[in-house]
Design a protein around this motif. Structure first.
Motif, PDB file in Angstrom:
ATOM      1  N   SER A 153      -0.150  -8.129  -0.090  1.00  0.00           N
ATOM      2  CA  SER A 153      -0.422  -6.755  -0.508  1.00  0.00           C
ATOM      3  C   SER A 153       0.859  -5.943  -0.525  1.00  0.00           C
ATOM      4  CB  SER A 153      -1.442  -6.101   0.437  1.00  0.00           C
ATOM      5  OG  SER A 153      -0.965  -6.111   1.770  1.00  0.00           O
TER       6      SER A 153
ATOM      7  N   ASN B  23      -5.988  -8.035  -9.617  1.00  0.00           N
ATOM      8  CA  ASN B  23      -5.500  -7.442  -8.372  1.00  0.00           C
ATOM      9  C   ASN B  23      -6.472  -6.368  -7.898  1.00  0.00           C
ATOM     10  OD1 ASN B  23      -3.013  -8.919  -8.270  1.00  0.00           O
ATOM     11  ND2 ASN B  23      -2.221  -7.579  -9.872  1.00  0.00           N
TER      12      ASN B  23
ATOM     13  N   ASP C  39      -3.504  -8.964  -3.705  1.00  0.00           N
ATOM     14  CA  ASP C  39      -3.776 -10.142  -4.516  1.00  0.00           C
ATOM     15  C   ASP C  39      -4.868 -10.930  -3.808  1.00  0.00           C
ATOM     16  OD1 ASP C  39      -1.691 -12.762  -5.983  1.00  0.00           O
ATOM     17  OD2 ASP C  39      -3.852 -12.543  -5.868  1.00  0.00           O
TER      18      ASP C  39
ATOM     19  N   LEU D 103       2.663 -10.346  -6.782  1.00  0.00           N
ATOM     20  CA  LEU D 103       2.788  -8.894  -6.608  1.00  0.00           C
ATOM     21  C   LEU D 103       4.237  -8.435  -6.651  1.00  0.00           C
ATOM     22  CD1 LEU D 103       0.176  -7.851  -3.890  1.00  0.00           C
ATOM     23  CD2 LEU D 103       0.141  -7.398  -6.338  1.00  0.00           C
TER      24      LEU D 103
ATOM     25  N   SER E  66       1.218  -1.306 -15.316  1.00  0.00           N
ATOM     26  CA  SER E  66       2.035  -2.355 -14.696  1.00  0.00           C
ATOM     27  C   SER E  66       2.947  -3.005 -15.710  1.00  0.00           C
ATOM     28  CB  SER E  66       1.141  -3.410 -14.043  1.00  0.00           C
ATOM     29  OG  SER E  66       0.281  -3.988 -15.002  1.00  0.00           O
TER      30      SER E  66
END
Length: 995
Positions: free
Chosen positions: A889, A868, A883, A618, A927
């Motif tokens: 997180s 995710n 995750d 993450l 992302s």
């Protein structure tokens, strides 16, 4: 003066109380989402500031959308900031309270809504349960009030500037007589500016009254009877008087130009100050009805008006006439400029010191949370305003340090030449002592005409920046302050973190049960894209090591067909092997391990680990949210889903009486509005195998189906006892409907167009959400009491109830369900538990993930392309992401301040889409993976994202030192400017002796 200002302002601040800016709901009785045992006798709603009862509305709507007959909207016990209506006896059910109120202070109209339940009725989680605010920035009002600010500044700044700037000139008799003719021309221009300013004010005041009449759907005479109108009316009269005086002065000066009398100028200034006072009486500072707030707001506005108005006077009046005048020589003009400039700078520095006091105090009145301010619409506008003020200061510094210095030097040279008896004409370029001679290297910059020209350009440019600053003020005044923007986020819930996800380390562990009672244990660290360490252990049924001579490992990426990649495992001890390998890309990987035992004639030990999700951590992701406003920026999207057949996001509109479904096409980036006649609002959506859209209208208690190809729809009325909270389509295209009011699951046959089966759950069950496995057909239902229910259609629709074991053996208000087909897991958001749990359908066990923000109140969920888990946190402007493999997180901030996101979905590219119900928009989360990540030992020392800027900024640590530094700088500038002014005054007095 500075010390006196500090004492006065400090004494006022002690009596200040917090204000919201505009009339927002602060509380109610019954409260938002409250369930009352019996019908309340009345509904009371409390607002952040006084509201005008005559032009306000408070409506109560039942579950069908029908308005309940109420009696006597009135102020509660004489409290002008509270409204109350008397109710008839209400039946059990869910009721919506809708308010439209006119602020008695600033004249803004705000809409609010909330729900409450009577008797045994339960408020479904998918219905908007919190207070909803209409808007934050009031652009039409800002545009309407901007001219009034400009007009006020022209009047106040021009009048005061004339009195202030010419006072030292009038004391030097020779200079005063010398410039009398040009002074008349300057004052003639000033009178014209006064007339323009008064016209702007008069027209703007009438426009404000007309606009307000339109807002409240009444006549101008009705507006005048409101408290807001009672301020605007005298203001309009003052503007009319000012216009009359300005017109008379204009006509007089046009016939015979003359210097304005001090009494006449002072009268115009007094009218301007009165108008400025009325602005403070309908501004943010007046919201709490305290004189101290209004006084500080007035003082702050006065200081800013003198500054900006003075700049406008210099740029549009003084330099414009002085530059083109032919009656004065260049050195006379520069001598005058050398005195006027430091005089004005002295005023600006005193104003700046005053603003350093009043600005933070005024901001403190509006909000004492600096982090909240800087992350709000109000804060963004404030930053723009302060940035423009800095630009103005930069121009002022240039004028003082460059123009003023050169004007002073120019005048000193003129005195020196005359004193030495060299009285040649200064405009003679052959004079070797002439500083303006273009034959002297580098003297062009010091030419008198050039100095005046550069100052004229600088003053005009600063004037433009000043007008832009006034525009930012107009938006600032008409922006709901931070407290009102984040009011819906103030319900602090207790945070419990007793259950922690067990695998917080960056490691994958799994066990494969092979033949011959042997097992293969696999560990992968750090289990991410890039280099990884593999540990393989071979054990028997007693967990003792198996003697294996050699072992190999192969792994393949299944989605892109990469591999197999083979590596040899290195033996480190009996039955234990190590290797280093790399996963080149994120995706699903299959691993095969084979070991050769030393025992003769023993078969090889083989193990397969399938569908391992390899992805970045993450802290390696950079997430971005792009918002797409709905048409007219008025829809309230709630439940989005992705239509792969059309590459579109569909979402229902929950705005009252909207009756429509919105389609956002990802290829064209455009919305399409699909009107569904016969509906009020549309909440939950689902899609069948024919790509038809099924929907729910909880207000009219209908379900419906819409065919996007034909544009036709059909509606089906549900029984009156049913309150639909969720729907899902099974593999046979039957529609499953949950009802919290009857503890039932209804199955609607899409072919027969009626309900063919009713499944009754345990007595008292409250089925809130449903999800159906498209492969097995199993239906999973979240029981709001804290349980998970599985229904198997293949076994006569038998229902099995699951709940966590141990001390906390219930889920706290489960709200959202999400099936993970790969891992056979069901994710469950616990709304009141402030966390997400995962239920494994094979082991029948629960496990908890913690969320970052205890105020988040998790809702809907979706999985992105990396696996995710994204969770809506509808009471704050953030989205949580977990995750699932590590339990770690983080949170991603949504640009909109009050988006109120409840449900999410993902498209075919694995991007997350959110529906911003109060933000009136859809948003996409994309992302990007950064090549490196933060070391884990550093992450503990970094502030949590959930704490945000608010945890780092407060008045004690930021504003107080800033005030001290500002005061020190102002004091230093004041001392320097006083010295410069005195030198300039002495120089000009010497200059008059040579005239």
């Amino acid at each position: 003066m500075m010390v006196l200002s500090f004492i006065i302002i400090s004494s006022l601040v002690f009596s200040l109380k917090e204000t919201y800016g505009h009339a927002f709901v602060t509380s109610s009785n019954p409260s938002s989402s409250q369930s009352v045992a019996s019908s309340p006798p009345e509904v009371d709603v409390f607002f952040s500031e006084p509201v005008d009862v005559k032009y306000s509305k408070l409506k109560i709507l039942d579950e069908t959308g029908k308005q309940v007959e109420t009696a006597g909207l009135h102020h509660l016990k004489g409290d002008e900031s509270a409204l109350s209506v008397t109710l008839p006896r209400l039946k059990d059910g869910v009721y919506t309270v809708s308010t439209t109120v006119l602020s008695a202070t600033d004249g803004h109209v705000t809409d609010n809504a909330f729900v409450f339940a009577v008797g045994g009725a339960v408020i479904p989680a998918n219905i908007n349960q919190n207070i909803s605010q209409k808007s934050v920035v009031y652009i039409p009002e800002a545009l309407a009030r901007f001219p009034t600010l400009v007009g006020q500044v022209i009047i106040v700044g021009g009048a005061f500037g004339t009195l202030w700037l010419w006072r030292p000139v009038n004391k030097i008799e020779a200079i005063s007589l010398l410039i009398s003719e040009v002074r008349k021309k300057i004052d003639k221009r000033l009178v014209s500016i006064f007339l323009i300013g008064s016209i702007i004010l008069l027209v703007s005041d009438i426009a404000i009254l007309a606009f307000q009449a339109q807002v409240i759907s009444a006549g101008i005479m009705d507006v005048i009877t409101t408290r807001f109108g009672m301020v605007v009316l005298p203001r309009t009269i003052l503007s009319l008087v000012l216009f009359s005086i300005s017109l008379l002065a204009f006509r007089t000066n046009r016939r015979s130009p003359q210097i304005l009398a001090r009494g006449e100028t002072a009268g115009i200034l007094a009218l301007g100050l009165s108008l400025l006072l009325t602005t403070s009486m309908i501004g943010h500072g007046a919201a709490n009805n305290q004189f101290s707030s209004i006084a500080i707001d007035f003082a702050h506005n006065l200081a800013a008006s003198l500054w900006i108005g003075g700049v406008l006077y210099l740029g549009l009046v003084f330099t414009s006439k002085l530059q083109v005048d032919n009656s004065l020589k260049a050195d006379h003009k520069i001598a005058l400029l050398s005195l006027i400039l430091p005089r004005f700078s002295l005023l600006v520095i005193m104003i700046l010191g005053f603003l350093v006091f009043t600005g933070p105090f005024l901001l403190f009145i509006l909000s004492n949370n600096l982090g909240q301010v800087l992350t709000s619409s109000y804060g963004y506008t404030l930053i723009v305003k302060l940035s423009l003020a800095v630009v103005m200061l930069a121009f002022g510094s240039y004028n003082q340090l460059s123009i003023q210095k050169e004007a002073q030097k120019y005048t000193s040279i003129s005195i020196s030449i005359s004193t030495n008896g060299k009285s040649r004409e200064r405009n003679n370029p052959s004079d070797p002592n002439f500083a303006d001679s273009p034959h002297k290297k580098g003297t062009k910059k010091n030419n008198g005409g050039d100095i005046l020209s550069r100052f004229s350009r600088s003053a005009k440019a600063e004037s433009i920046v000043g007008v832009l600053l006034l525009a930012s003020v107009a938006f600032l005044v008409n922006t709901g302050i931070p407290k009102s923007e984040t009011q819906a986020q103030q319900q602090v819930q207790p945070y419990s973190n007793t259950t922690i996800f067990q695998q917080m380390q960056d490691e994958f562990k799994s066990t494969y049960y092979a033949d011959n009672n042997s097992r293969v244990l696999l560990s992968i660290v750090p289990f991410t894209v890039g280099s990884n360490n593999f540990t393989v252990s071979f054990v028997d049924s007693n967990n003792s090591p198996v003697d294996v001579s050699s072992a190999t490992l192969q792994y393949t990426e299944t989605e892109k067909s990469i591999g197999p990649i083979s590596i040899d495992l290195k033996k480190v001890s009996k039955g234990v092997f190590l290797a280093k390998g790399a996963f080149g890309i994120p995706g699903l990987w299959n691993l095969q391990i084979e070991g050769s035992p030393n025992k003769p004639n023993s078969p090889a030990i083989s193990a397969t680990f399938s569908d391992l999700r390899i992805k970045p951590k993450l802290n390696q992701f950079q997430f971005n949210i792009t918002e797409f406003n709905t048409p007219n920026n008025s829809s309230q999207p709630l439940y989005p889903f992705y239509d792969k057949s059309r590459n579109s996001i569909w979402v229902g509109d929950t705005a009252i009486n909207s009756g429509q479904i919105l389609e956002y096409n990802l290829a064209t980036n455009k919305y399409h509005q699909h009107k569904i006649n016969g509906t009020d609002i549309i909440t939950i959506l689902a899609q069948d195998s024919k790509n038809n859209i099924w929907f729910v209208d909880p207000i009219t208690k209908q379900i419906g189906v819409y065919d996007p190809i034909t544009g036709k729809h059909r509606l089906f009325q549900l029984p009156k006892t049913i309150l639909p909270s969720s729907i899902a389509v099974d593999p046979s295209d039957n529609l499953w409907i949950t009802s919290t009011t009857t503890s039932q699951i209804l199955i609607f046959d899409s072919k027969m167009n009626n309900i063919t089966k009713t499944i009754s759950l345990e007595k008292g069950a409250r089925p809130i959400t449903i999800a159906i496995d498209s492969l097995s057909g199993l239906a999973w239902i979240a029981d709001e009491r804290g349980k998970l229910v599985g229904i198997d259609p293949s076994h006569n629709y038998s229902a099995t109830v699951y709940a966590p074991t141990g001390v906390n053996n219930t889920l706290k208000s489960p709200t959202g369900l999400l099936l993970d087909s790969i891992g056979n897991n069901i994710f469950i958001s616990q709304h009141e538990g402030q966390k997400v749990s995962v239920f494994n359908v094979i082991t029948k066990s629960f496990q908890d993930y913690p969320l970052l923000d205890p105020n988040g109140l998790p809702f809907g969920m979706a999985l992105d392309k990396y696996g995710n888990l994204w969770i809506a946190e509808h009471t704050i402007n953030k989205i949580a992401v977990i995750d699932p493999q590590t339990g770690k997180s983080k949170e991603v901030k949504i640009p909109s301040q009050t988006p109120f996101v409840q449900w999410l979905t993902s498209d075919s590219d694995g991007n997350i889409w959110i529906a911003e119900q109060r933000g009136h928009a859809l948003g996409i989360i994309t992302s990007k993976v950064s090549p490196t990540s933060l070391p884990s030992d550093r992450s503990q020392s970094l502030p949590k994202e959930s704490e945000g800027i608010s945890s780092l900024l407060n008045y004690d640590f930021v504003v107080a030192p800033a005030i001290v530094v500002g005061l020190i700088l102002v004091a230093l500038m004041y001392v320097k400017n006083v010295v410069d002014y005195r030198i300039a005054e002495r120089t000009v007095r010497k200059y008059q002796r040579i005239l």
